[in-house]
Design an enzyme around this catalytic site. Structure first.
Site, PDB file in Angstrom:
ATOM      1  CD  GLN A 246      -7.724   0.666   1.651  1.00  0.00           C
ATOM      2  OE1 GLN A 246      -8.163   0.644   3.114  1.00  0.00           O
ATOM      3  NE2 GLN A 246      -7.271   1.708   1.637  1.00  0.00           N
ATOM      4  NE  ARG A 276       5.172   0.492   2.801  1.00  0.00           N
ATOM      5  CZ  ARG A 276       4.127   0.117   3.354  1.00  0.00           C
ATOM      6  NH1 ARG A 276       2.879   0.653   2.063  1.00  0.00           N
ATOM      7  NH2 ARG A 276       3.532  -0.388   4.601  1.00  0.00           N
ATOM      8  CG  ASP A 278      -0.263  -1.474   0.880  1.00  0.00           C
ATOM      9  OD1 ASP A 278       0.588  -1.027   1.842  1.00  0.00           O
ATOM     10  OD2 ASP A 278      -0.635  -1.327   0.461  1.00  0.00           O
ATOM     11  CD  GLU A 320       3.280  -2.748   4.617  1.00  0.00           C
ATOM     12  OE1 GLU A 320       2.277  -3.707   5.662  1.00  0.00           O
ATOM     13  OE2 GLU A 320       1.692  -3.033   3.511  1.00  0.00           O
ATOM     14  CG  HIS A 387       2.104   4.326   8.011  1.00  0.00           C
ATOM     15  ND1 HIS A 387       3.270   3.681   7.067  1.00  0.00           N
ATOM     16  CD2 HIS A 387       1.477   4.052   7.076  1.00  0.00           C
ATOM     17  CE1 HIS A 387       2.898   2.699   6.358  1.00  0.00           C
ATOM     18  NE2 HIS A 387       1.335   2.685   5.451  1.00  0.00           N
ATOM     19  NE  ARG A 493      -4.076   2.619   9.947  1.00  0.00           N
ATOM     20  CZ  ARG A 493      -4.485   2.179   9.255  1.00  0.00           C
ATOM     21  NH1 ARG A 493      -3.159   1.471   8.455  1.00  0.00           N
ATOM     22  NH2 ARG A 493      -4.820   2.243   8.478  1.00  0.00           N
TER      23      ARG A 493
END
Ligand code: GLC
Length: 587
Positions: A246, A276, A278, A320, A387, A493
């Site tokens: 990422q 949202r 992120d 977020e 999540h 997770r």
């Protein structure tokens, strides 16, 4: 007299005459902030004025292309900007594949959502992800394509329209901080495209990365230690806050800002009503800091918000930012310079779980006391599970002592007591579904149900838009199947990301939740903007939350009966909602 580079003319030229007045009104109101914020960020760069006019011309084209139904929604919401603060609003968050198989399958679940009272559906990432492991879709390979396993853009538009017809707004992640290492921007940069290389942070020397590392934190210290990944084709260290695949985006580059902003508006035109945003805390890097919550991250959000207010004002932005309580309110901006409409109240969520472990409500009280009133037309997003993991360290200012939080983490991670959680990235974070963390599989199931309802009652009563996590309404328990998948085994997770339990019968959690949701939806004092006060109580296990003149919520965070004011005795883990004037339970 306007010139070709006049931003207003640039937009006007792109719009049909029918939208000229609308543009004029929105432009007068929001363009000042937009111009000033972008000037602040990029005004020192050559060609800034031309860049700005070109950006607005593109925005004008997207405004012109906005479907009529969405323009009508924009107009309605401009007239009622606090539409999402109503007590009847309820969110739900789900993975497309686990909840419905694919986007069409999600449409088939609308009756379930309606029965619960859901008015807002957050679907976890469904855009085309990276090939291979993609952090649950949070490594995006295209902002303009749906993951082919889940459907097509047409399916997305169709789902958004069906949801809208059912009174449900569709929320999508917009992963602002990074893209996948196989996104065309990254691929182009690797292939030597200098313009695209400028979309990323690339440090040629390890020393430069080390200089930043001295003050940076780590998001995944075990699975992805460090914040930089060496890439031979890039000839240096690429900034990768999360997983190495990422790649963090460089918002000091106006071309990158424009590319992301336009991607947002294109998705909005497909029918996404809430974004949202992120990892908003990470958008700006500054040497000598932890590169979180930097002032420029807020400047960027203010600019993004002004663009949305001009081109698609029916759309909401949700931050977020998983940060300490004191850093959260800034993500709403101010009445004059708004940022997000919504932000996760992550420390309230964490404090609720800590209170359950400690059998002491004082951490929740401290978070409530530390939560200021919000600017108009904004709301917290309250929740119990999502999540992601529960990160205990963000409660440090309230807890005062990391040892105290380590004990809470041990409680959930160590199979001591009722909780059945799984440690994450060291031991200061926990994973598990609400039911498992509340002990549905350990000890007294009735007590577990009361604990699940207690925490949801807190999220429903605090003041905000409450959001349920897929399967929690049915008492879904942990799924350890991820351990068999080598690509996921390191990331616990996945324990709370099981398939929606379609065969589970509606049990006491479901019925209890529906009752609370119905009570909330008819209570005007439970609207998002009504202040929430934590009253003094004589027993530390008892939380008393007052809202407006007519609501009082009593929450017993302990395994013993607790006497509450008005002669009420709360059973272990029980929550009671009362009419504050009469002292009678709400019915
Ligand atoms: C957010 C997401 C999380 C993801 C991370 C990186 O925190 O909620 O699931 O791993 O961003 O995109």
């Amino acid at each position: 007299m306007t010139t070709m580079s006049d931003p207003f003319s640039a937009m006007l030229d792109a719009l049909p005459a029918g939208l000229h007045d609308t543009l004029q009104r929105r432009f007068d109101r929001h363009e000042g902030i937009l111009r000033e914020r972008l000037q602040r960020l990029y005004g020192h760069l050559p060609g800034h004025d031309a860049w700005y006019a070109a950006l607005l011309a593109e925005v004008g084209r997207l405004m012109a292309a906005r479907p009529a139904a969405l323009q009508a929604l924009d107009a309605t919401r401009e007239r009622q900007p606090d539409w999402f603060c109503a007590p009847a609003m309820l969110g739900y968050s789900a993975y497309v594949d686990r909840f419905g198989g694919d986007l069409r399958g999600v449409a088939a679940r609308i009756p379930h959502l309606r029965e619960l009272g859901v008015t807002y559906l957050h679907l976890l990432p469904f855009l085309k992800p990276r090939t291979g492991e993609s952090d649950g879709g949070f490594a995006v390979a295209s902002f303009d394509d749906v993951d082919p396993r889940l459907g097509t853009m047409d399916d997305l538009e169709d789902l958004a329209a069906r949801l809208r017809a059912a009174g449900i707004s569709l929320c999508s992640d917009l992963i602002l901080n990074h893209v996948a290492d196989d996104h065309p921007w990254a691929a182009g940069a690797r292939a030597g495209d200098a313009r695209l290389r400028g979309f990323f942070h690339v440090l040629p020397e390890r020393d430069q990365a080390d200089a930043y590392e001295r003050t940076l934190g780590q998001v995944f210290p075990e699975a992805a230690p460090g914040n930089f990944t060496f890439d031979a084709e890039m000839g240096g260290w690429v900034w990768t806050t999360f997983y190495p695949f990422q790649w963090d985006l460089n918002y000091a580059n106006p071309a990158l800002f424009a590319a992301v902003a336009l991607a947002l508006l294109r998705l909005a035109n497909r029918g996404i009503e809430v974004f949202r945003l992120d990892s908003t805390a990470f958008l700006w890097k500054r040497l000598g800091t932890d590169c979180m919550n930097q002032p420029e991250a807020h400047t960027l959000l203010q600019a993004l918000r002004a663009l949305v207010a001009i081109a698609a004002p029916g759309v909401l932005l949700k931050a977020e930012a998983i940060v300490p309580t004191r850093a959260l309110p800034a993500y709403f901006g101010t009445a004059d310079a708004p940022e997000c409409h919504l932000a996760y109240h992550s420390t309230l969520m964490t404090a609720g779980w800590a209170a359950l472990a400690e059998q002491d409500a004082r951490l929740v009280r401290a978070v409530v006391d530390g939560t200021p009133a919000l600017p108009p037309h904004t709301s917290w997003l309250t929740y119990v599970r999502c999540h992601d993991d529960i990160g205990w360290k963000h409660l440090l200012p309230e807890a005062g002592d990391i040892g105290r939080l380590a004990a809470v983490a041990d409680f959930y991670n160590g199979a001591r007591g009722f909780a059945d959680g799984v440690a994450f990235q060291g031991s200061l974070a926990t994973n598990g579904t609400a039911a498992s963390l509340c002990g549905l599989r350990h000890g007294d199931p009735e007590a577990a149900v009361r604990r699940v309802l207690l925490l949801h009652a807190l999220a429903l009563a605090f003041g905000g838009l409450p959001m349920l996590y897929m399967g929690d309404e049915l008492g879904m328990v942990n799924d350890h199947g991820y351990l068999l998948d080598p690509a996921r085994a390191h990331d616990s997770r996945w324990v709370q990301r099981a398939a929606f339990p379609t065969d589970a019968a509606a049990g006491p959690i479901y019925h209890g939740l529906r009752r609370l949701i119905a009570l909330r939806s008819r209570h005007p004092d439970l609207a998002a903007g009504v202040p929430c006060t934590a009253l003094e109580t004589s027993d530390p296990a008892l939380l008393a939350l007052a809202r407006g003149t007519r609501f009082l919520g009593l929450f017993n965070f302990s395994d013993r009966a607790v006497a509450a004011p008005g002669g009420h005795v709360l059973r272990p883990w029980e929550c009671v909602w009362l009419d504050r004037e009469s002292g009678e339970p709400l019915i």
